[in-house]
Design a protein around this motif. Sequence first.
Motif, PDB file in Angstrom:
ATOM      1  N   VAL A  92       0.849  -1.199   0.000  1.00 37.70           N
ATOM      2  CA  VAL A  92       0.000   0.000   0.000  1.00 37.70           C
ATOM      3  C   VAL A  92       0.885   1.251   0.000  1.00 37.70           C
ATOM      4  O   VAL A  92       0.581   2.239  -0.683  1.00 37.70           O
ATOM      5  N   GLU A  93       2.021   1.198   0.706  1.00 32.28           N
ATOM      6  CA  GLU A  93       2.975   2.325   0.694  1.00 32.28           C
ATOM      7  C   GLU A  93       3.514   2.551  -0.716  1.00 32.28           C
ATOM      8  O   GLU A  93       3.674   3.694  -1.147  1.00 32.28           O
ATOM      9  N   GLU A  94       3.796   1.451  -1.412  1.00 30.68           N
ATOM     10  CA  GLU A  94       4.300   1.545  -2.798  1.00 30.68           C
ATOM     11  C   GLU A  94       3.277   2.291  -3.672  1.00 30.68           C
ATOM     12  O   GLU A  94       3.623   3.158  -4.462  1.00 30.68           O
ATOM     13  N   ILE A  95       2.003   1.950  -3.489  1.00 28.49           N
ATOM     14  CA  ILE A  95       0.930   2.607  -4.253  1.00 28.49           C
ATOM     15  C   ILE A  95       0.796   4.070  -3.839  1.00 28.49           C
ATOM     16  O   ILE A  95       0.607   4.957  -4.668  1.00 28.49           O
ATOM     17  N   ARG A  96       0.921   4.327  -2.539  1.00 27.45           N
ATOM     18  CA  ARG A  96       0.772   5.706  -2.061  1.00 27.45           C
ATOM     19  C   ARG A  96       1.802   6.622  -2.752  1.00 27.45           C
ATOM     20  O   ARG A  96       1.480   7.717  -3.199  1.00 27.45           O
ATOM     21  N   LYS A  97       3.039   6.140  -2.843  1.00 26.52           N
ATOM     22  CA  LYS A  97       4.105   6.961  -3.469  1.00 26.52           C
ATOM     23  C   LYS A  97       3.727   7.295  -4.914  1.00 26.52           C
ATOM     24  O   LYS A  97       3.960   8.403  -5.383  1.00 26.52           O
ATOM     25  N   ILE A  98       3.141   6.324  -5.610  1.00 25.38           N
ATOM     26  CA  ILE A  98       2.760   6.558  -7.008  1.00 25.38           C
ATOM     27  C   ILE A  98       1.599   7.559  -7.088  1.00 25.38           C
ATOM     28  O   ILE A  98       1.587   8.459  -7.918  1.00 25.38           O
ATOM     29  N   LEU A  99       0.650   7.414  -6.179  1.00 21.78           N
ATOM     30  CA  LEU A  99      -0.536   8.284  -6.221  1.00 21.78           C
ATOM     31  C   LEU A  99      -0.199   9.743  -5.936  1.00 21.78           C
ATOM     32  O   LEU A  99      -0.843  10.642  -6.472  1.00 21.78           O
ATOM     33  N   ILE A 100       0.780   9.987  -5.069  1.00 23.51           N
ATOM     34  CA  ILE A 100       1.063  11.385  -4.699  1.00 23.51           C
ATOM     35  C   ILE A 100       2.145  12.028  -5.575  1.00 23.51           C
ATOM     36  O   ILE A 100       2.478  13.181  -5.374  1.00 23.51           O
ATOM     37  N   GLN A 101       2.656  11.279  -6.562  1.00 21.31           N
ATOM     38  CA  GLN A 101       3.685  11.837  -7.463  1.00 21.31           C
ATOM     39  C   GLN A 101       3.174  13.063  -8.199  1.00 21.31           C
ATOM     40  O   GLN A 101       2.038  13.064  -8.665  1.00 21.31           O
TER      41      GLN A 101
END
Length: 339
Positions: free
Chosen positions: A330-339
């Motif tokens: 989920v952290e991996e996805i969070r980084k992508i979403l906030i780019q």
Amino acid sequence: MEKIFVLSRNLIYKMQTEETFMHFLLKHQQKNNRTLNFVILMEAILSAAREIAHQYDLSAIRKNTGKSGSQNTHGEKTFALDEMAHKIVMEQLKGSGQVMEATSEENPKEIRLNDDGRYFLYFDPLDGSANIEHNLPVGFLFGIGKRNLEGDEDYHIRKGIEFIASGMFTLPQGIFTFALKNSGAWRFIREETGAYVRPEKIEFPKQKKSWILSFNTSYRNYYDKKITNWINNNENKYGFRYGGSLAIDFHRLLNTGGLFMYPAIVNHTDSSKNQPKGKLRLMYEANVVAMIAKEAGGMAINDRGEDIMEINPKDRHERTGIYVGSEELVEEIRKILIQ
Ligand code: AHG
Ligand code: MN
Ligand code: MN
């Protein structure tokens, strides 16, 4: 635990004694100096789950699995069983006397119950309705908030972080997953007597080899491009499972670890089919599994990378995109979403 009683030379009776949910909860309440009100509420919820499971079985046998003829607050056609499950839960809640206000997926407005009640309940009485006509498993999800005990109650819609407990049943089989704030998450199984027994503490597995992805793959090209690209680049690292009922899919995810997601749909070829706010409902779907995930060592975020349980609800039926599961993923996805 197995106890053996020798009744006569030829008659041996083996009794299986298992710790029940009620025993588990009473011990918890006693240890933490808590009231019995919560136990009464939980007994009502468990009774409702048993009755919904029974009605689900009966409906399958009688082939009474059709639509009810009306729509719910989201404009979705409901099944007769959605409405029946709602009524079953409401009867139990009224009988318990513990609930101040209830919110159900099947009722547009809040339902005021008992001014002296201590709890707010948010529930989805039957989750995964599309599975009904195939006699496939469904769920019943709930989150519990508490009234203001210090002063006047303002009846605000509770954030996930204000929930004191949440839970979900898979139906009709009877697996009950239950999270208690800052205490953990457990799973119980319904035995023949109807009691939920054998507490099993749940933690997301840390080992990646069992991790799976779970999402409706028919929408994979319609998500935000960042998510579509992430799927294309990463899906071959994981297994994939999707059953079409959050309760069922999330139950499996707790066993395997990985990621369940229902992102906003923003790039549909037929723009009328976009769901820019996502599909799942914040109060009685997303927050319920977010709390269980948190207590099992995982996390849950929305399409903006915000913690689901921190969202300030504006509407008791609002929708949200969701990414829930193992913290690392989920952290991996969070980084992508906030780019
Ligand atoms: P409900 O039956 O309560 O409306 O919920 C259905 C939800 C949820 O259970 C599931 O995860 C999701 O809808 C499935 O949606 P798709 O059929 O679009 O995959
Ligand atoms: Mn649902
Ligand atoms: Mn539902």
